[in-house]
Design a protein around this motif. Structure first.
Motif, PDB file in Angstrom:
ATOM      1  N   THR A  97       0.828  -1.207   0.000  1.00 24.89           N
ATOM      2  CA  THR A  97       0.000   0.000   0.000  1.00 24.89           C
ATOM      3  C   THR A  97       0.865   1.261   0.000  1.00 24.89           C
ATOM      4  O   THR A  97       0.475   2.288  -0.563  1.00 24.89           O
ATOM      5  N   ASP A 101       0.425   4.164  -2.526  1.00 20.16           N
ATOM      6  CA  ASP A 101       0.113   5.491  -1.970  1.00 20.16           C
ATOM      7  C   ASP A 101       1.077   6.545  -2.504  1.00 20.16           C
ATOM      8  O   ASP A 101       0.670   7.667  -2.821  1.00 20.16           O
ATOM      9  N   LEU A 158      -9.217  -1.535   2.093  1.00 24.29           N
ATOM     10  CA  LEU A 158      -8.076  -0.662   1.798  1.00 24.29           C
ATOM     11  C   LEU A 158      -8.280   0.096   0.486  1.00 24.29           C
ATOM     12  O   LEU A 158      -8.059   1.309   0.404  1.00 24.29           O
ATOM     13  N   GLN A 162      -8.981   4.170  -0.317  1.00 26.01           N
ATOM     14  CA  GLN A 162      -8.186   4.968  -1.261  1.00 26.01           C
ATOM     15  C   GLN A 162      -9.095   5.591  -2.329  1.00 26.01           C
ATOM     16  O   GLN A 162      -8.936   6.762  -2.689  1.00 26.01           O
ATOM     17  N   LYS A 185      -8.311   3.052   5.328  1.00 26.67           N
ATOM     18  CA  LYS A 185      -6.918   3.091   4.864  1.00 26.67           C
ATOM     19  C   LYS A 185      -5.905   2.721   5.946  1.00 26.67           C
ATOM     20  O   LYS A 185      -4.849   2.173   5.648  1.00 26.67           O
TER      21      LYS A 185
END
Length: 338
Positions: A97, A101, A158, A162, A185
């Motif tokens: 992630t 990100d 998750l 996002q 998140k």
């Protein structure tokens, strides 16, 4: 200088949890997780391995594996090989992630080194994140189908978080929107750490549920505290440049609460904060106005609400050094605000 070659041991295994024996058990487990992570992420072509181990070797707190190992203390198989595998899978998903990100945020640094997208490019960073999900899937497949199903739900949360953040609040209340984003998140993976650590140690359903809920609340506290620090911290103490989120046009909980104020300060902020702040003078003015607002105090009220939920769930657990350690960790997250 290549950043992927030097090994910096994770500090997480050296956190003082208030009990020497517990410290030793968790530190041993953290070492096992670290070894398994390095073994698992070394599988594959060389041109993949140096990309996927880039952030692993840069360090990090390894908080999720530590939470899983701590939660495992409530079952008869505390720190077992299955617990270690679950902890390694959690950290691998977390790493994935971070790669994704950083692409979304166009970040240049992560854990003190160049982000993968800055060092290579966005395509490489996205693919490195994808291969990390493959590694996590393989670790999960060695556990059981329940774990695979649990992770599928976690991963969906998750991505939902996002996507929710990317699309924005729309007509929804922006504070509710923000709380949903950080739950999905940040909170959900720490909740998974509590849940899977307890589950793979054979803890009771009651204790497993409590540890999942503690993980969620601790995750919420972590994120809100981070957002308070971004606005109100002394840069010499925090090492952070205040107002980073404001420059990016990201309005976090203390800012949203200040914007909602029915006051002169609130009105001035609503006129100023219409998007990213590109001028240093505007950032300075926004920080000064936020300092005069109730944003910090009201955000801290949310922190204490989640802290109260941690206490409610801790009451479902037996008194033990691990339970004391959970109280300690939750308290530490709050004390970071100063």
């Amino acid at each position: 200088m290549t950043h992927g070659t030097t090994y910096q041991p994770s500090p997480a295994g050296h956190v003082d949890l208030g009990d020497a024996e517990l410290n030793e058990r968790i530190a041993t487990g953290m070492t096992e997780v670290e070894v398994l992570l390095r073994e698992e992420l070394a599988k594959g072509e060389d041109f993949l391995v140096d990309k996927v181990t880039h952030l692993l070797t840069a360090g990090g707190k390894r908080f999720r594996p530590m939470m899983a190992l701590l939660a495992s203390q409530y079952g008869p198989r505390a720190g077992s090989r299955d617990v270690v595998k679950a902890a390694a899978a959690l950290e691998t998903v977390h790493l994935a992630t971070l790669y994704h990100d950083d692409v979304m945020d166009e970040a240049e640094l992560r854990r003190g080194v160049d982000s993968a997208n800055a060092r290579w490019d966005n395509a490489v960073a996205i693919l490195a994140g994808d291969i990390l999900f493959a590694h996590a899937s393989r670790l999960m497949s060695e556990l059981d189908t329940h774990t695979v199903g649990h992770f599928a739900t976690t991963f969906q949360d998750l991505v939902t978080g996002q996507m929710r953040e990317t699309l924005g609040a729309g007509d929804r209340d922006p504070i509710e929107h923000y709380l949903d984003v950080i739950a999905e998140k940040t909170g959900v993976l720490i909740a998974s750490s509590g849940y899977l650590g307890a589950y793979h140690a054979g803890a009771s359903a009651e204790h497993t549920d409590a540890l999942r809920k503690i993980g969620m609340s601790v995750g919420m506290i972590f994120q809100i505290v981070d957002d308070i620090i971004d606005i109100f911290s002394d840069p010499e103490q925090s090492g952070k440049t205040p107002g980073t989120d404001l420059r990016e046009g990201v309005f976090t909980l203390p800012v949203l609460l200040a914007l909602a104020e029915d006051s002169d300060v609130g009105e001035q902020l609503r006129g100023l904060l219409t998007g990213p702040l590109t001028e240093d003078a505007d950032v300075e003015r926004a920080l000064e106005l936020l300092g005069r607002s109730q944003g910090r105090e009201q955000a801290l009220a949310h922190v204490h609400r989640f802290l109260a939920e941690v206490e409610t769930q801790i009451a479902r657990l037996p008194e033990s050094p691990a339970t004391d350690a959970l109280r300690l960790l939750a308290g530490y997250t709050v004390r970071r605000v100063g």
